[in-house]
Write a protein that holds these residues in place. Sequence first.
Motif, short mmCIF file in Angstrom:
data_model
loop_
_atom_site.label_atom_id
_atom_site.label_comp_id
_atom_site.label_asym_id
_atom_site.label_seq_id
_atom_site.Cartn_x
_atom_site.Cartn_y
_atom_site.Cartn_z
N SER A 233 0.83 -1.21 0.00
CA SER A 233 0.00 0.00 0.00
C SER A 233 0.86 1.26 0.00
CB SER A 233 -0.93 0.01 1.21
OG SER A 233 -1.87 -1.04 1.12
N ARG A 234 1.97 1.23 0.73
CA ARG A 234 2.87 2.39 0.73
C ARG A 234 3.44 2.62 -0.66
NH1 ARG A 234 4.48 0.37 6.04
NH2 ARG A 234 6.30 -0.72 5.15
N ARG A 237 0.67 3.90 -3.11
CA ARG A 237 0.34 5.29 -2.87
C ARG A 237 1.38 6.22 -3.50
NH1 ARG A 237 -3.70 8.15 -3.04
NH2 ARG A 237 -2.38 9.45 -4.32
N GLN A 238 2.64 5.84 -3.39
CA GLN A 238 3.70 6.66 -3.97
C GLN A 238 3.65 6.63 -5.49
OE1 GLN A 238 7.58 5.80 -2.22
NE2 GLN A 238 6.60 5.40 -0.25
N ILE A 240 0.89 6.27 -7.30
CA ILE A 240 -0.26 7.08 -7.69
C ILE A 240 0.07 8.56 -7.55
CG2 ILE A 240 -2.63 7.70 -7.04
CD1 ILE A 240 -3.04 4.70 -6.40
N THR A 241 0.78 8.92 -6.50
CA THR A 241 1.22 10.32 -6.35
C THR A 241 2.08 10.73 -7.54
OG1 THR A 241 1.16 10.22 -3.94
CG2 THR A 241 2.54 11.93 -4.92
N LYS A 272 -5.15 -2.63 -7.19
CA LYS A 272 -5.11 -1.46 -6.30
C LYS A 272 -4.74 -0.18 -7.05
CE LYS A 272 -6.31 -3.90 -2.80
NZ LYS A 272 -7.69 -3.78 -2.26
N GLY A 276 -7.02 3.10 -7.18
CA GLY A 276 -6.46 4.39 -6.80
C GLY A 276 -6.62 5.44 -7.87
#
Length: 330
Positions: A233-234, A237-238, A240-241, A272, A276
């Motif tokens: 997940s970490r 998230r990075q 997607i950022t 995921k 996202g």
Amino acid sequence: MQQKDVVIGIDGGGTNTRAIAADIHGNILACSIKGSASIYRESSVQANVQSAITEVISQGGIKESRVIGIAAGIAGFDSPEDLEWVAPLTAVPGLACPRWHVNDALIAHYGAHLARPGIIAIAGTGSILIAINEEGRYLRNYDFHHYAASAARLLGYEAVFEVLAGLTDFSDERLVARMLAHWEVTSVEELYSLASGGFDADRKARDRHFGRFAPVVTKEAELGSSASIRVCSRAIRQMITGVELLGAAFREPTVPVAFIGSVAGSRYFQDKLRDGLKAAPNKLYKMVTPQLPPAAGAILYALEQAGRPVTDEVIRRLQPGGLLLDKALE
């Protein structure tokens, strides 16, 4: 006079170097697979790349004078200073032609989007995101000093750190068992002792070993391991950022995005990442399947640099499905 009608494409990303020789019409003449092209992974990179080039020339029955140019996408080619070690990789004695060197992500972009606007996010042996917008502007997440810690080795490291820090529960039992087997120890205490000594003094060997554990992490996340889910997940998230950071450079409201690499291509990451991007507030991101493999993208790049037309028929001939190209994808 000998006709000059051949280009060579090099995909120097990942753990192997893949070379393709093709004529200007997109017909694949020969393929080769050798060891890594990144100086950060192996010490024999020059021999790997040069042998891949000489092999496709030999197997394809190609006279050196026919070669228009070589396009090489090399992992780790991130700054002009890197050209000092990158340029010699393709300097094959007796082969006098233009040589174009770029980061491996650029040829992956050419293959994924066929030199059209879009974003690619690579997460496998390494991690990088690049975009080419509607004006042809080329941007990397690196340009912003952004890094998505989603490379395979980093997933391996993070999963081990979670376990050694005691951040596990019953859902992680299988993850821990597979981790102990991977490092050939019998207990977490023994793994802790190995870790506190640095695992392996050879960084390249250590990173490769951690990278080989990444498929376990993504699979265990899919099966419900809480530690694996946190690690993945970490990274997601990075990524997607990074996509949204590059997406801000596009004028159009819809931006195509392709994900490439063993980590990004895993089922857990695919699901995921799709979720996202659907929730992204600023653009409509359309996940697309790469149209061509990176080595074929290097052929497109070489043709473009040589001023030769890239037609739909050329692209069709470079599609996976032929025996030669499929060999290069193994």
